[in-house]
Scaffold this motif. Structure first.
Motif, PDB file in Angstrom:
ATOM      1  N   PHE B 169     -77.714  28.860  27.305  1.00  0.00           N
ATOM      2  CA  PHE B 169     -78.167  27.921  28.481  1.00  0.00           C
ATOM      3  C   PHE B 169     -77.410  26.510  28.402  1.00  0.00           C
ATOM      4  CE2 PHE B 169     -81.679  30.758  28.707  1.00  0.00           C
ATOM      5  CZ  PHE B 169     -81.523  31.258  30.101  1.00  0.00           C
ATOM      6  N   ALA B 170     -76.853  26.355  27.160  1.00  0.00           N
ATOM      7  CA  ALA B 170     -76.159  25.168  27.034  1.00  0.00           C
ATOM      8  C   ALA B 170     -74.654  25.378  27.839  1.00  0.00           C
ATOM      9  CB  ALA B 170     -75.927  24.569  25.530  1.00  0.00           C
ATOM     10  N   THR B 171     -73.995  26.389  27.441  1.00  0.00           N
ATOM     11  CA  THR B 171     -72.934  26.649  27.873  1.00  0.00           C
ATOM     12  C   THR B 171     -72.847  26.765  29.518  1.00  0.00           C
ATOM     13  OG1 THR B 171     -72.692  28.278  26.227  1.00  0.00           O
ATOM     14  CG2 THR B 171     -70.806  28.443  27.953  1.00  0.00           C
ATOM     15  N   LEU B 172     -73.906  27.220  29.961  1.00  0.00           N
ATOM     16  CA  LEU B 172     -74.171  26.974  31.571  1.00  0.00           C
ATOM     17  C   LEU B 172     -74.564  26.052  32.034  1.00  0.00           C
ATOM     18  CD1 LEU B 172     -76.203  30.852  32.053  1.00  0.00           C
ATOM     19  CD2 LEU B 172     -73.715  30.419  32.389  1.00  0.00           C
ATOM     20  N   GLY B 173     -74.884  25.074  31.131  1.00  0.00           N
ATOM     21  CA  GLY B 173     -75.355  23.680  31.595  1.00  0.00           C
ATOM     22  C   GLY B 173     -76.753  23.734  32.201  1.00  0.00           C
ATOM     23  N   VAL B 174     -77.568  24.691  31.762  1.00  0.00           N
ATOM     24  CA  VAL B 174     -78.966  24.757  32.511  1.00  0.00           C
ATOM     25  C   VAL B 174     -79.674  24.182  31.339  1.00  0.00           C
ATOM     26  CG1 VAL B 174     -80.839  26.255  32.994  1.00  0.00           C
ATOM     27  CG2 VAL B 174     -78.464  26.773  33.721  1.00  0.00           C
ATOM     28  N   ASN B 175     -80.684  23.173  31.643  1.00  0.00           N
ATOM     29  CA  ASN B 175     -81.476  22.458  30.906  1.00  0.00           C
ATOM     30  C   ASN B 175     -82.761  23.514  30.551  1.00  0.00           C
ATOM     31  OD1 ASN B 175     -81.720  20.261  29.230  1.00  0.00           O
ATOM     32  ND2 ASN B 175     -81.398  18.830  31.134  1.00  0.00           N
ATOM     33  N   THR B 176     -83.090  23.747  29.227  1.00  0.00           N
ATOM     34  CA  THR B 176     -84.094  24.698  28.747  1.00  0.00           C
ATOM     35  C   THR B 176     -84.902  23.975  27.840  1.00  0.00           C
ATOM     36  OG1 THR B 176     -82.680  25.896  27.742  1.00  0.00           O
ATOM     37  CG2 THR B 176     -83.186  26.727  29.729  1.00  0.00           C
ATOM     38  N   PHE B 314     -72.576  26.164  39.284  1.00  0.00           N
ATOM     39  CA  PHE B 314     -71.308  26.786  39.251  1.00  0.00           C
ATOM     40  C   PHE B 314     -69.929  25.857  39.385  1.00  0.00           C
ATOM     41  CE2 PHE B 314     -74.370  30.030  40.388  1.00  0.00           C
ATOM     42  CZ  PHE B 314     -74.343  31.213  39.634  1.00  0.00           C
ATOM     43  N   PRO B 315     -69.107  26.336  38.273  1.00  0.00           N
ATOM     44  CA  PRO B 315     -67.662  25.672  38.584  1.00  0.00           C
ATOM     45  C   PRO B 315     -67.123  25.991  39.878  1.00  0.00           C
ATOM     46  CG  PRO B 315     -67.682  27.348  36.866  1.00  0.00           C
ATOM     47  CD  PRO B 315     -69.175  27.135  37.245  1.00  0.00           C
ATOM     48  N   LYS B 316     -66.382  25.096  40.548  1.00  0.00           N
ATOM     49  CA  LYS B 316     -65.784  25.329  41.620  1.00  0.00           C
ATOM     50  C   LYS B 316     -64.661  26.533  41.688  1.00  0.00           C
ATOM     51  CE  LYS B 316     -68.325  22.778  44.342  1.00  0.00           C
ATOM     52  NZ  LYS B 316     -69.441  22.906  43.449  1.00  0.00           N
ATOM     53  N   GLU B 317     -63.932  26.326  40.649  1.00  0.00           N
ATOM     54  CA  GLU B 317     -62.631  27.188  40.325  1.00  0.00           C
ATOM     55  C   GLU B 317     -62.990  28.023  39.247  1.00  0.00           C
ATOM     56  OE1 GLU B 317     -58.625  26.659  40.282  1.00  0.00           O
ATOM     57  OE2 GLU B 317     -58.795  24.416  41.526  1.00  0.00           O
ATOM     58  N   ARG B 318     -63.207  29.254  39.433  1.00  0.00           N
ATOM     59  CA  ARG B 318     -63.636  30.234  38.291  1.00  0.00           C
ATOM     60  C   ARG B 318     -62.302  31.075  38.120  1.00  0.00           C
ATOM     61  NH1 ARG B 318     -67.981  29.766  41.594  1.00  0.00           N
ATOM     62  NH2 ARG B 318     -67.370  31.588  42.939  1.00  0.00           N
ATOM     63  N   GLY B 319     -62.131  31.645  36.872  1.00  0.00           N
ATOM     64  CA  GLY B 319     -60.951  32.360  36.472  1.00  0.00           C
ATOM     65  C   GLY B 319     -60.653  33.504  37.684  1.00  0.00           C
ATOM     66  N   ASP B 320     -61.612  33.822  38.218  1.00  0.00           N
ATOM     67  CA  ASP B 320     -61.109  35.044  39.636  1.00  0.00           C
ATOM     68  C   ASP B 320     -61.021  34.415  40.782  1.00  0.00           C
ATOM     69  OD1 ASP B 320     -63.801  34.178  40.089  1.00  0.00           O
ATOM     70  OD2 ASP B 320     -64.634  36.170  39.845  1.00  0.00           O
ATOM     71  N   SER B 321     -60.953  33.107  40.911  1.00  0.00           N
ATOM     72  CA  SER B 321     -60.582  32.453  42.191  1.00  0.00           C
ATOM     73  C   SER B 321     -59.110  32.479  42.405  1.00  0.00           C
ATOM     74  CB  SER B 321     -60.908  30.973  42.269  1.00  0.00           C
ATOM     75  OG  SER B 321     -62.283  30.575  41.430  1.00  0.00           O
ATOM     76  N   LEU B 322     -58.859  32.735  44.024  1.00  0.00           N
ATOM     77  CA  LEU B 322     -57.474  32.569  44.211  1.00  0.00           C
ATOM     78  C   LEU B 322     -56.969  31.148  44.484  1.00  0.00           C
ATOM     79  CD1 LEU B 322     -55.344  34.358  45.728  1.00  0.00           C
ATOM     80  CD2 LEU B 322     -56.391  33.465  48.106  1.00  0.00           C
ATOM     81  N   LYS B 323     -55.818  30.984  43.463  1.00  0.00           N
ATOM     82  CA  LYS B 323     -55.346  29.684  43.362  1.00  0.00           C
ATOM     83  C   LYS B 323     -54.280  29.182  44.487  1.00  0.00           C
ATOM     84  CE  LYS B 323     -57.063  28.347  39.316  1.00  0.00           C
ATOM     85  NZ  LYS B 323     -58.009  29.818  39.438  1.00  0.00           N
ATOM     86  N   LEU B 324     -53.808  30.000  45.050  1.00  0.00           N
ATOM     87  CA  LEU B 324     -52.377  29.590  45.951  1.00  0.00           C
ATOM     88  C   LEU B 324     -52.211  30.752  46.955  1.00  0.00           C
ATOM     89  CD1 LEU B 324     -49.701  27.971  46.540  1.00  0.00           C
ATOM     90  CD2 LEU B 324     -48.649  29.495  44.683  1.00  0.00           C
TER      91      LEU B 324
END
Lengths: 411, 411
Positions: B169-176, B314-324
């Motif tokens: 949860f720390a990695t996801l940024g969710v306060n628990t 959720f991060p706006k750009e993830r590893g599987d996003s189209l970049k160009l």
């Protein structure tokens, strides 16, 4: 009771999942790089979606899910009285397990057509179910791995899918040869041989060329009522090894010439080896959305797995392997080890600690079972020195290191 | 026909799959770092494995798969005559869809006990099926994400699983906030209050403390026939905020003291916040393997998804996003763009090219739909200069760059 699993299904052990994920991750990375996006569809589809899409035989091989609750209430009484199982099904089952990924994909495209940007480039890696008789290498539950583009008839995508095939197998280290065809060439052959009306008979026979040789194909063509003169022409055309001589032979076949033009454009892509794939001109017509053309290829995960296993192509250490196991001689060392473990994990290294200071033999057996490449041994000497004894399990080499040095070495 | 999917099931769009994979990948990475290994079990299990494990209600909620072929032949004629659906099931269905991951895991451990190294640390992320009445936020097909250790009763694993929760949860940024309990403390309270024989009544009442307050609990305890004197003691013990005062109160309860000892050992781990998880003393007894203890926790993927969506985590750009995305003005530019595309992809950047030199408005709409952060525009000027016009879609900024410069900037 002795537990078991249904015939034709499998459990996947950690090693098998890890290796399969290695394949899927490689494939996905390529898909993503080429701009494809993942979708997932439910395991259960309405039988109305599935039935009639895979032929009569396919309908029989669909797994049907029994309606919940008092399903007998609405059961077809006449079908029961007649002992007619197939006729009874629609009244007691409205859902089935998906049989492939193409029909659910077509259904998805139609249902989400207003939210999709076309050309829609999607990949889908999910299991499918078929009630085939289980046999060696054939399962009732198995993964399919499909990549398709719909909503564009650009030949760019044919080329791209071949590139993807090529790149995936190059990355996996599997030697492959990709063969490419264009159906219009086949139509051109039929037209040039003057038997356009016997196209299906011709292709069924030609399709067996690899198996029965040219003489076998000739016999089959004769058996299917095709004239000797036409057969001679066909044989000549099958013998060409490049597109140039075909151009002359196709002089009176506009379809054939179009096929050559398309293949030539395709070859422009210049790849070491070019290969196959399939185009469907009407993917979604069954579900009421006409004129959506698509092209796609499929990867046989199970076969790739077997080939890589056979050729020993899987990397020994994968990203999900355990890198380091701590073992401790006594309770004090175990507590010390637990703190070291936390440091190593905080640095991002896959690590573990045997749960108790058991006999060293037992702990080392566990290390071997887990195939861990490094073991950190901790006793009173190591604790006093503020270090750990790092053992390389392959070479047997040992060195006394601080945790920081261990992290540096393993990272 | 208008296609649909079964009630209670869902399609997942590219964005949903991508976000869910972001959650799963984060969780898996932590699991793996802590030495857990993946397994997968079949979607279909024998009904003999599933039935009776989830109570009478659970049995009703199992999805049963109809036997293939002429299933009526072996159907229980009497059950049909009686209109008794539940009685008919065993004769026409021998398989069902898994209802959770714990029972299949227990079955797996028993079947593979000779190939497993204990303690066996496994994680499993797969969908399960329940014929619950579908409603908002409750589905018939949903993912479970379980992580368990079997074959060890070391408390180290309780601590470790809490660390995992915390780290995920720390990695996801969710306060628990993680709450921890030990059932032996509850037993100690009952013993210290002199009502060990009314343990169940006491816990059922105490369980409602958050909902109905201490006065409500007192009433419930009275209703369940517990004496006022015992209730006073219980209230006092519920009021303590640390373990120290409990030690005195538990002086005559060996179980309670053991519970305190275990919690104290557990707290040694020193985490900012500590939390929950469950231990089962006999995981595999149902399947004939006795005395295999286990401990595990579960992550509710769907709820995590909703929370992260709600809090925009959720991060706006993830590893599987189209970049160009490349867009071209004409056929010549399109061919040029295709070559640039290959270079960019070869450098490992997720990139695509609109399939044809369509109207610029149409191509830019596609770029927006795909939420791509950069577009490379190519016309005759760019071709002449051997460059591309790189547009930052967020700022609108444009710059004329070589493909190498584009790669450098986007990598």
């Amino acid at each position: 009771m002795k537990p078991s699993i249904p015939k034709g299904t499998r459990d996947f052990t950690p090693e098998q999942v890890s290796k399969r994920n290695f394949i899927f991750d490689t494939i996905k990375k390529v898909f993503i790089k080429y701009g494809y996006q993942p979708i997932e569809t439910p395991v259960m589809e309405n039988l109305s979606t599935l039935t009639g899409k895979y032929g009569e035989e396919g309908d029989k091989l669909l797994f049907k899910v029994l309606n919940n609750g008092d399903f007998l209430k609405k059961a077809d009484k006449q079908a029961i009285a007649d002992g007619n199982s197939p006729k009874l099904i629609p009244s007691i089952s409205k859902r089935g397990l998906r049989y492939d990924l193409t029909v659910p994909f077509a259904r998805f495209v139609v249902m989400h057509q207003n939210d999709i940007s076309f050309p829609f480039k999607r990949y889908q890696i999910q299991p499918v179910w078929r009630a085939d008789r289980p046999q060696k290498g054939r399962y009732q539950e198995f993964y399919q791995c499909d990549v398709d583009v719909v909503g564009s008839d650009s030949l760019m995508y044919e080329a791209e899918l071949v590139q993807i095939y090529d790149e995936v197998f190059a990355t996996l280290g599997v030697n492959t040869e990709i063969k490419v065809n264009n159906r219009k060439i086949l139509e051109g052959i039929a037209e040039a041989a003057g038997i356009a009306d016997q196209f299906m008979d011709m292709t069924i026979a030609i399709d067996k060329l690899d198996k029965i040789g040219i003489e076998g194909v000739r016999k089959e063509l004769i058996g299917r009522g095709i004239q000797e003169a036409a057969i001679d022409k066909i044989e000549k055309m099958l013998g060409v090894t490049s597109l140039t001589p075909l151009k002359e032979l196709f002089v009176n076949s506009p379809t054939g010439l179009k096929g050559i033009e398309e293949l030539e454009e395709f070859q422009d892509v210049k790849m070491g080896s070019i290969g196959g794939g399939g185009r469907y001109d009407d993917l979604t017509g069954n579900f009421g959305l006409k004129n959506v053309s698509g092209v796609g290829v499929s990867f046989g995960a199970a076969r790739i797995f077997d080939v890589m296993e056979e050729l020993d192509l899987f990397p020994k250490e994968r990203g999900d392997s355990l890198k380091l196991l701590f073992v401790a001689f006594d309770d004090a060392a175990h507590k010390y080890a637990f703190n070291c473990l936390n440091e190593v994990r905080a640095a991002g290294i896959n690590a573990d600690l045997y749960p108790s200071p058991a006999k060293m033999k037992k702990q080392m057996k566990y290390a071997n079972d887990r195939k861990v490449p490094f073991v950190a041994v901790i006793g009173s000497n190591e604790m006093e020195a503020g270090k750990v004894q790092l053992k390389n399990m392959e070479t047997g080499e040992q060195s006394l290191l601080t945790v920081e040095e261990v992290i540096e070495q393993l990272f």
